[in-house]
Design a protein around this motif. Sequence first.
Motif, PDB file in Angstrom:
ATOM      1  N   GLU A 133       6.876  -1.572  43.289  1.00  0.00           N
ATOM      2  CA  GLU A 133       6.343  -0.230  43.026  1.00  0.00           C
ATOM      3  C   GLU A 133       7.172   0.588  42.049  1.00  0.00           C
ATOM      4  N   GLY A 134       8.477   0.347  42.008  1.00  0.00           N
ATOM      5  CA  GLY A 134       9.289   1.098  41.047  1.00  0.00           C
ATOM      6  C   GLY A 134       9.453   2.561  41.391  1.00  0.00           C
ATOM      7  N   THR A 135       9.255   2.907  42.664  1.00  0.00           N
ATOM      8  CA  THR A 135       9.336   4.310  43.070  1.00  0.00           C
ATOM      9  C   THR A 135      10.774   4.810  43.085  1.00  0.00           C
ATOM     10  N   ARG A 136      11.650   4.003  43.670  1.00  0.00           N
ATOM     11  CA  ARG A 136      13.043   4.434  43.822  1.00  0.00           C
ATOM     12  C   ARG A 136      13.915   3.914  42.685  1.00  0.00           C
ATOM     13  N   PHE A 137      13.706   2.681  42.311  1.00  0.00           N
ATOM     14  CA  PHE A 137      14.459   2.049  41.224  1.00  0.00           C
ATOM     15  C   PHE A 137      13.472   1.608  40.147  1.00  0.00           C
ATOM     16  N   THR A 138      13.822   1.818  38.870  1.00  0.00           N
ATOM     17  CA  THR A 138      13.037   1.242  37.779  1.00  0.00           C
ATOM     18  C   THR A 138      13.772  -0.002  37.303  1.00  0.00           C
ATOM     19  N   PRO A 139      13.106  -0.934  36.612  1.00  0.00           N
ATOM     20  CA  PRO A 139      11.684  -0.935  36.276  1.00  0.00           C
ATOM     21  C   PRO A 139      10.796  -1.340  37.449  1.00  0.00           C
ATOM     22  N   VAL A 140       9.495  -1.079  37.282  1.00  0.00           N
ATOM     23  CA  VAL A 140       8.524  -1.576  38.255  1.00  0.00           C
ATOM     24  C   VAL A 140       8.468  -3.096  38.154  1.00  0.00           C
ATOM     25  N   MET A 141       7.961  -3.752  39.172  1.00  0.00           N
ATOM     26  CA  MET A 141       7.818  -5.225  39.219  1.00  0.00           C
ATOM     27  C   MET A 141       9.154  -5.892  38.868  1.00  0.00           C
TER      28      MET A 141
END
Lengths: 418, 418
Positions: A133-141
């Motif tokens: 989801e990439g909500t807390r840490f990026t990147p997503v996936m």
Amino acid sequence: MSTPANPLRIDADRLWQSLMDLARIGATPKGGVCRIALTDEDKAGRDQVVQWFQEAGLAVRIDEVGNVFGRRAGTDPQARAVATGSHIDTQPTGGKFDGNYGVMAGLEVVRTLNAQGIQTVAPLEVAFWTNEEGTRFTPVMMGSGAFAGVFGAEDICSQQDGAGITVGAELERIGYRGTVACGDVPGGPFAAYFEAHIEQGPVLEAYDKPIGVVSGALGQQWYDVTVTGMDAHAGPTPMDLRHDAMLAAARMMDAVNRIALDEAPHGRGTVGHVQVLPNSRNVIPGQVKFTVDFRNLSQDGLDRMDLGMRTQFAQLAAQCQCSVALEQVVKFEPCVFHADCVASVRHAAEQLGYAHMDVVSGAGHDAVYVHGVSPTGMIFVPCKDGISHNEIEDAKAEHLAAGCNVLLHAMLERAGIA
Amino acid sequence: MSTPANPLRIDADRLWQSLMDLARIGATPKGGVCRIALTDEDKAGRDQVVQWFQEAGLAVRIDEVGNVFGRRAGTDPQARAVATGSHIDTQPTGGKFDGNYGVMAGLEVVRTLNAQGIQTVAPLEVAFWTNEEGTRFTPVMMGSGAFAGVFGAEDICSQQDGAGITVGAELERIGYRGTVACGDVPGGPFAAYFEAHIEQGPVLEAYDKPIGVVSGALGQQWYDVTVTGMDAHAGPTPMDLRHDAMLAAARMMDAVNRIALDEAPHGRGTVGHVQVLPNSRNVIPGQVKFTVDFRNLSQDGLDRMDLGMRTQFAQLAAQCQCSVALEQVVKFEPCVFHADCVASVRHAAEQLGYAHMDVVSGAGHDAVYVHGVSPTGMIFVPCKDGISHNEIEDAKAEHLAAGCNVLLHAMLERAGIA
């Protein structure tokens, strides 16, 4: 047993029950789930799924970025695995099905084969990928991207959340910093990877089809746009002496829509975020910042959209005595899933007698990264009103079961029954 | 002395100096002024102006809502006063000239007449009105509105700021809660009222005219608009299944512009404030709230704009599978200033040899309320780049002097030289 006239089917009630059991971890008062990547809730969810994997006889393997794989041996020790999976992390106000469905469907395939005593030639694997989801840490996936070699494991582990805590430290803390190198699969890369997922859109529901055979995923190009005019008092400034950044921006938003419609059926154009300065009722806006999200199934199509936007935005800015600046901030290339995998999904749906249609994924999925290193396909099932990333996300048990049956038969076709 | 060939003129340096002296009270580091109504800075500004009034021999009178009047007697004790004025409160990041100019110009007229020993038949008055800006307390143009009977004095005194402090309490605290009833002028209502003001717009500068003869003020109708669609994931939602509130709103904003252009030259339409929900880059907006500020010189024109907006907004909402709700939140009727006062301003400009043009006020002014109870006219002078309500607000000393000279001769024409 399975016959052509009466193919093997999963246990729909057991699948539903495992989804509901998993949804209790991080459950929200409004009926959704909050299980953000690498939090205590994520750990509890991971521990539960790993326990189920082990109870189903799967050999569990954890890689450097916390991706978890459960392996069921095949009869051919040389064969490469046929895999499935998705993610169990959620949005802060997420639902019970996004991601979780793909993992529970994989588990249900294994449980069904166990119950029927069916051996496959190739090994089977069920995976869940870290931080989709990439909500807390990026990147997503993040997890599937590292698995596919798009990101380095060390880079991923040094990514920080808003409080400065790293992915690596959180993986250690929750006990999911594994030792397997990213992308390393016993026997070599997956022979095939399938991901079952709720559609997160309204198409299957609109066409009343329980199964979407996913032919590919749209490429994405995201932009930040800044329109600059001159803020001025709305009363004393005649229309012809204005530099109205909001007017220019409004016309650009309409252009985004027309550009996407020109690329039907796969072109999509969205302005989701808008910020107006000074944003006062009786002041002509001097600056407007907004985002553009373009998607299309071909890079040529995305290139046409990019060019059309740049040309029209410049004209519209000049028309309103403003200037415009554009910055591309995200790019995902379009993905066409592997013909054999897509065919296996379609064949399984036909074999099972399910109404189905070819669809494309408008959103990103772990499967899009895995597609970079292994033949990949996806199965969509309808979700209520096309809503996801929302606590009211919902799906019908019969559709979830249908998608899981398709997954079972697609995997069996690729893995071979011993 | 004044002759037709060499008309009497004010002291341009003294006018400029008094503006600069007043601007030191509440001066901001960026060169502007912050003297918000009924604060300590407003009190200090009021005390300074009252002291100057008294030094110029004016008899000071304060009414129930803190409006201050300085009266210079005429030779005819029965004659009604010829008045001028404006306000000395400012925006939080206001300039040196908005409002202040009109009050200092009135004072300069009196000082000039004193220096030349000129007596008028009718009394002269210089006023400053409480809380024109409406920054801390609403409504705007509070003092002149109460003077004109649009608001009751008790209602005004019970208005609260964000901290719950009332106008009445603050008037008491700073020593400006007077005893004169609102609208009560010795000898009866003003025979004429003139207000000199910076234009706050770009027209005079664009046409290179130092004097604007203000024929009237635009009526205003303000609206809150809410467009409701359905928020959905930007990727998986095809263009034809969207309910995109931002797209509908963007088309409505363009319609606002066209509706105003159809009412040239006086029609004005502005969308100044926009709020998008959920305002996320990859989510189709489910709701957009925005404001519409319509202005025109006739009520018929405003009615046409209102009807055009309602008709087009409904069509555009339906086109985008959205709904729209409209609420009118402010209404000021158009105002045509008194023909005699407008003629006196024009005549003074001609007599003084100043290039001039007829203009309308796009903004509200105290003069618009006073116009309801006395014959009224206004004089505009250019301001740099049409900018006001800004610390960089600027005006040329020669233009300010020209406007003050026009004020002097317009007042003399209405009051008569003894």
